[in-house]
Design an enzyme around this catalytic site. Structure first.
Site, short mmCIF file in Angstrom:
data_model
loop_
_atom_site.label_atom_id
_atom_site.label_comp_id
_atom_site.label_asym_id
_atom_site.label_seq_id
_atom_site.Cartn_x
_atom_site.Cartn_y
_atom_site.Cartn_z
N CYS A 89 0.86 -1.19 0.00
CA CYS A 89 0.00 0.00 0.00
C CYS A 89 0.89 1.24 0.00
CB CYS A 89 -0.88 -0.03 1.25
SG CYS A 89 -2.00 1.37 1.39
N HIS A 131 -8.68 -3.96 -2.75
CA HIS A 131 -7.84 -3.13 -1.88
C HIS A 131 -8.31 -1.67 -1.90
CE1 HIS A 131 -3.76 -2.03 -0.17
NE2 HIS A 131 -4.15 -0.87 -0.67
N GLU A 132 -8.51 -1.15 -3.10
CA GLU A 132 -8.89 0.27 -3.22
C GLU A 132 -10.31 0.51 -2.72
OE1 GLU A 132 -6.52 2.30 -3.59
OE2 GLU A 132 -5.11 0.75 -4.23
N HIS A 135 -10.19 0.89 0.94
CA HIS A 135 -9.77 2.24 1.35
C HIS A 135 -10.98 3.18 1.46
CE1 HIS A 135 -5.47 2.51 1.81
NE2 HIS A 135 -5.24 1.90 0.66
#
Length: 183
Positions: A89, A131-132, A135
């Protein structure tokens, strides 16, 4: 080119769920350019708006020579297949930890003009999309690690030269398995 500083682990904005994008105007397109330019400058596979301190549900990605962005993503999983491999990250620079993710994903959302779009991802693209999107929900990939891996990751993070001891780090209040894992 507009490069913006990336918020690092411990910054509260990384734990704050982002707001839905409602206005797809010139200012929003500038944010998408900033995300893309900063991600490419840093050599990352993805970068979400909260990592730039902006609480909106949008991210940029660069996987297998496919560069793009997605606003207001919603993920669907066509099967139960999983992958386990290294994940990093830009907000936790230089460190990678094996993380379990779904192998296949369909991400639906909008482009910078508000037009609907869909991305079908497998392997690294699926990992990036998950993953994004995490976030945007205030979840870091560390929250997806099993307790043993998380403990080892935190040890490495605390010894990283960029780590700030003065920042109080909180464990995510979110279920660390979420929609990505079988219960």
């Amino acid at each position: 080119m507009s490069i913006v500083p990336i918020r690092l682990f411990g910054d509260p904005v990384l734990r704050t769920p982002a707001d839905e994008v409602k206005t797809f105007d010139k200012e929003f397109r500038k944010l998408v350019r900033n995300l893309t330019d900063t991600m490419l400058d840093e050599g990352g596979a993805g970068l979400a708006a909260p990592q730039l301190g902006v609480g909106l549900r949008v991210f940029a990605f660069d996987v297998d020579d496919v560069i793009g962005h997605l606003a207001n993503p919603v993920l669907e999983f066509p099967d139960e297949e999983e992958q386990d491999g290294p994940e990093g990250c830009l907000s936790i620079p230089g460190l990678y930890f094996d993380t379990v993710r779904r192998q296949n994903v369909i991400a639906k959302g909008y482009n910078e003009y508000g037009d609907p779009m869909q991305i079908v991802g497998t392997g690294l693209m699926a990992r990036c999309l998950q993953h994004e999107t995490d976030h945007l929900d205030g979840i870091l990939f560390l929250d997806r690690l099993d307790p043993e891996r998380r403990k080892a990751a935190m040890k490495e993070i605390r010894s990283a030269e960029w780590y700030n001891d003065d920042v109080k780090v909180k464990i995510s209040p979110h279920d660390n398995k979420g929609v990505f894992f079988k219960k």
